[in-house]
Design a protein around this motif. Structure first.
Motif, short mmCIF file in Angstrom:
data_model
loop_
_atom_site.label_atom_id
_atom_site.label_comp_id
_atom_site.label_asym_id
_atom_site.label_seq_id
_atom_site.Cartn_x
_atom_site.Cartn_y
_atom_site.Cartn_z
N GLY A 115 -0.15 11.19 1.35
CA GLY A 115 -0.32 12.38 2.53
C GLY A 115 1.08 12.48 2.61
N ASP A 116 1.78 12.94 4.16
CA ASP A 116 3.20 13.60 4.39
C ASP A 116 3.91 12.30 4.03
OD1 ASP A 116 1.79 15.92 4.81
OD2 ASP A 116 2.32 16.23 6.53
N ALA A 117 4.26 11.79 2.84
CA ALA A 117 5.41 11.09 2.83
C ALA A 117 5.94 10.74 1.71
CB ALA A 117 4.46 9.36 1.91
N ALA B 113 4.30 6.17 -14.73
CA ALA B 113 2.84 5.99 -15.45
C ALA B 113 1.56 5.66 -14.75
CB ALA B 113 4.04 4.76 -16.55
N SER B 114 1.94 5.61 -13.71
CA SER B 114 0.56 4.85 -13.26
C SER B 114 -0.28 5.65 -12.77
CB SER B 114 0.55 3.78 -12.29
OG SER B 114 1.26 4.10 -11.39
N GLY B 115 0.16 7.13 -12.02
CA GLY B 115 -0.31 8.17 -11.97
C GLY B 115 -0.37 8.41 -10.52
N ARG B 116 1.12 7.57 -9.98
CA ARG B 116 1.02 7.70 -8.54
C ARG B 116 2.68 9.15 -8.04
NH1 ARG B 116 1.99 1.55 -6.74
NH2 ARG B 116 1.18 1.23 -8.48
N HIS B 117 1.66 9.97 -8.05
CA HIS B 117 2.88 10.94 -7.14
C HIS B 117 3.48 10.96 -6.27
CE1 HIS B 117 2.18 12.70 -11.05
NE2 HIS B 117 1.17 12.23 -10.75
N LEU B 118 4.54 10.66 -5.88
CA LEU B 118 5.12 10.39 -4.79
C LEU B 118 6.68 11.54 -4.12
CD1 LEU B 118 4.44 9.62 -2.07
CD2 LEU B 118 5.90 7.35 -2.80
N ASP C 176 0.90 -1.09 -0.16
CA ASP C 176 0.03 0.40 0.07
C ASP C 176 0.51 1.15 0.11
OD1 ASP C 176 -2.47 -1.25 0.23
OD2 ASP C 176 -2.35 -1.81 2.52
N ILE C 177 0.64 2.42 -1.40
CA ILE C 177 1.57 3.36 -1.56
C ILE C 177 0.91 4.51 -0.69
CG2 ILE C 177 2.55 4.65 -2.81
CD1 ILE C 177 2.89 2.41 -5.08
#
Length: 120
Positions: free
Chosen positions: A40-42, A64-69, A36-37
């Protein structure tokens, strides 16, 4: 944090927990992707060179998957190819191992500030 070197993960986890950060660590990019990626504050502290999927490949997969971290790339290599790959990945910061605790904390705070702006 994703790094294939268990001793680095252990040392960084201890150091960051002492400084008051919550830390999840993973031994591979693949293990990270199946978790689980955090949101929030990460931020992601990510080794560039790992067996299997590299840190750079993980950055591309996340984008590519639209996950921004917000990501801080770390590497023990300081050569032209590595510097170019890091620039192309566009991390919040990049650190050369071994790095100073103050530099690490400054990069994490910058990344966490960016994480907060992604939520708004």
């Amino acid at each position: 944090m994703v790094d294939d070197d268990a001793s680095i993960r252990r040392a960084l986890r201890r150091q960051l927990q002492i400084l008051g950060f919550n830390v999840l660590d993973f031994q591979s990019a693949e293990e990270f992707l199946t978790s689980d990626i955090p949101t929030g504050d990460a931020c992601l502290l990510l080794d560039v060179y790992m067996p299997g999927m590299t840190g750079i490949e993980l950055c591309r997969a996340m984008a590519a998957s639209g996950r921004h971290l917000p990501t801080i790339l770390i590497s023990g290599r300081d050569d032209l190819q590595t510097r170019q790959m890091i620039r192309d990945a566009r991390p919040i910061a990049s650190l050369l191992k071994p790095f100073d605790e103050r530099v690490l904390v400054r990069a994490i705070r910058k990344a966490l500030g960016k994480a907060a702006s992604l939520l708004t």
